[in-house]
Design a protein around this motif. Structure first.
Motif, mmCIF file in Angstrom:
data_model
loop_
_atom_site.group_PDB
_atom_site.id
_atom_site.type_symbol
_atom_site.label_atom_id
_atom_site.label_comp_id
_atom_site.label_asym_id
_atom_site.label_seq_id
_atom_site.Cartn_x
_atom_site.Cartn_y
_atom_site.Cartn_z
ATOM 1 N N ASP A 253 0.824 -1.214 0.000
ATOM 2 C CA ASP A 253 0.000 0.000 0.000
ATOM 3 C C ASP A 253 0.855 1.258 0.000
ATOM 4 O OD1 ASP A 253 -2.581 -1.053 -0.156
ATOM 5 O OD2 ASP A 253 -2.754 -1.279 2.025
ATOM 6 N N GLU A 254 1.955 1.242 0.737
ATOM 7 C CA GLU A 254 2.854 2.405 0.741
ATOM 8 C C GLU A 254 3.474 2.611 -0.631
ATOM 9 O OE1 GLU A 254 4.350 2.412 5.407
ATOM 10 O OE2 GLU A 254 5.361 1.108 3.955
ATOM 11 N N LEU A 255 3.844 1.541 -1.279
ATOM 12 C CA LEU A 255 4.404 1.645 -2.630
ATOM 13 C C LEU A 255 3.378 2.181 -3.614
ATOM 14 C CD1 LEU A 255 6.360 -1.704 -2.601
ATOM 15 C CD2 LEU A 255 7.396 0.565 -2.778
ATOM 16 N N ALA A 256 2.128 1.731 -3.492
ATOM 17 C CA ALA A 256 1.068 2.227 -4.371
ATOM 18 C C ALA A 256 0.837 3.718 -4.157
ATOM 19 C CB ALA A 256 -0.221 1.444 -4.131
ATOM 20 N N THR A 257 0.884 4.155 -2.913
ATOM 21 C CA THR A 257 0.746 5.588 -2.622
ATOM 22 C C THR A 257 1.890 6.369 -3.248
ATOM 23 O OG1 THR A 257 -0.423 5.147 -0.552
ATOM 24 C CG2 THR A 257 0.632 7.304 -0.769
ATOM 25 N N ALA A 258 3.098 5.840 -3.132
ATOM 26 C CA ALA A 258 4.252 6.510 -3.741
ATOM 27 C C ALA A 258 4.094 6.599 -5.256
ATOM 28 C CB ALA A 258 5.535 5.768 -3.378
ATOM 29 N N THR A 259 3.588 5.531 -5.865
ATOM 30 C CA THR A 259 3.353 5.554 -7.312
ATOM 31 C C THR A 259 2.354 6.640 -7.687
ATOM 32 O OG1 THR A 259 3.924 3.244 -7.719
ATOM 33 C CG2 THR A 259 2.354 4.246 -9.241
ATOM 34 N N VAL B 143 1.697 9.400 -6.128
ATOM 35 C CA VAL B 143 2.351 10.709 -5.975
ATOM 36 C C VAL B 143 3.358 10.939 -7.100
ATOM 37 C CG1 VAL B 143 3.854 12.085 -4.485
ATOM 38 C CG2 VAL B 143 1.977 10.760 -3.484
ATOM 39 N N ASN B 144 4.151 9.921 -7.401
ATOM 40 C CA ASN B 144 5.141 10.056 -8.481
ATOM 41 C C ASN B 144 4.483 10.383 -9.812
ATOM 42 O OD1 ASN B 144 7.301 9.417 -6.809
ATOM 43 N ND2 ASN B 144 7.265 7.236 -7.331
ATOM 44 N N LEU B 145 3.436 9.637 -10.156
ATOM 45 C CA LEU B 145 2.832 9.789 -11.481
ATOM 46 C C LEU B 145 2.096 11.108 -11.638
ATOM 47 C CD1 LEU B 145 1.494 6.192 -12.254
ATOM 48 C CD2 LEU B 145 3.539 7.321 -13.151
ATOM 49 N N GLN B 146 1.215 11.419 -10.693
ATOM 50 C CA GLN B 146 0.448 12.657 -10.846
ATOM 51 C C GLN B 146 1.254 13.868 -10.403
ATOM 52 O OE1 GLN B 146 -3.691 12.428 -10.719
ATOM 53 N NE2 GLN B 146 -3.998 14.442 -9.799
ATOM 54 N N GLY B 147 1.936 13.756 -9.273
ATOM 55 C CA GLY B 147 2.743 14.867 -8.806
ATOM 56 C C GLY B 147 3.876 15.206 -9.757
ATOM 57 N N GLY B 148 4.386 14.180 -10.421
ATOM 58 C CA GLY B 148 5.475 14.389 -11.369
ATOM 59 C C GLY B 148 5.022 14.751 -12.764
#
Length: 198
Positions: A166-172, A174-179
């Motif tokens: 779940d933490e990895l999915a949250t990071a993804t 953030v990475n995809l949309q935030g980036g």
């Protein structure tokens, strides 16, 4: 994120990544997240077929010794939910994370059909899904990622660091949309948008 603004192009391509039997081997991968992933993947495949939008299947052929995704092993096969919906969808085989480094060439296939929008789903969220979505964003595609139509596994990193699935999915997300690589959406929003023909 305003999901009410989602518009699905008539030729939006659904890229279904690595939904293979080998990922069912919990002894190999460890704990996973999002048990609803397969149901959402199936719903999106059904919606894309129903609206005559293109579907592309991607399959990983691991070159790592002992991998459950080895091309000569039973884990290489698509899960039943994908196989029964396969139809005449093209299949891209890859040995790395990005579906853009596979055979046949995904970018060439999309360009030949004038496709500019991709919906990326499948396994694993933070690996092949994220890598493919990042590269698609870099290549100029309009990319949508319904995170609830993906799943991943707990992962250990360097120096004793680890993250849950779940933490990895949250990071993804953030990475995809935030980036700026992709818009992170939900399966429900895409299903609703897919029924709204322009």
């Amino acid at each position: 994120m305003n999901e009410h603004a989602i518009e699905i192009a008539p030729d939006s391509a659904l890229i279904v990544i690595d939904v293979q039997k080998g990922f069912d081997d919990a002894s190999f991968w460890g704990p996973r997240n999002n048990p609803a992933a397969e149901e959402n993947i199936a719903a999106l495949m059904d919606a894309w077929h129903a609206s005559d939008r293109p579907v592309v299947l991607v399959r990983h052929a691991s070159v790592r010794p002992g991998s459950v995704l080895a091309p000569d092993g039973p884990g290489h096969a698509f899960k039943h939910l994908v196989e029964e919906r396969r139809g005449d969808a093209p299949v891209i085989t890859k040995t790395v994370n990005s579906a853009f480094y596979g055979t046949p060439d995904l970018a060439e296939w999309l360009t030949a059909r004038g496709i500019g929008q991709l919906v990326v789903i499948g396994i694993q969220t933070n690996m092949c899904v994220e890598t493919t979505a990042r590269m698609a964003g870099n290549l100029g595609y309009d990319v949508l990622v319904p995170l609830d139509a993906t799943h991943t596994f707990d992962l250990a990193g360097p120096a004793g660091l680890s993250l849950t699935a779940d933490e990895l999915a949250t990071a993804t997300a953030v990475n995809l949309q935030g980036g700026g690589f992709a818009r992170v959406v939900t399966t429900a929003a895409l299903l609703a948008a897919s029924r709204a023909r322009p």
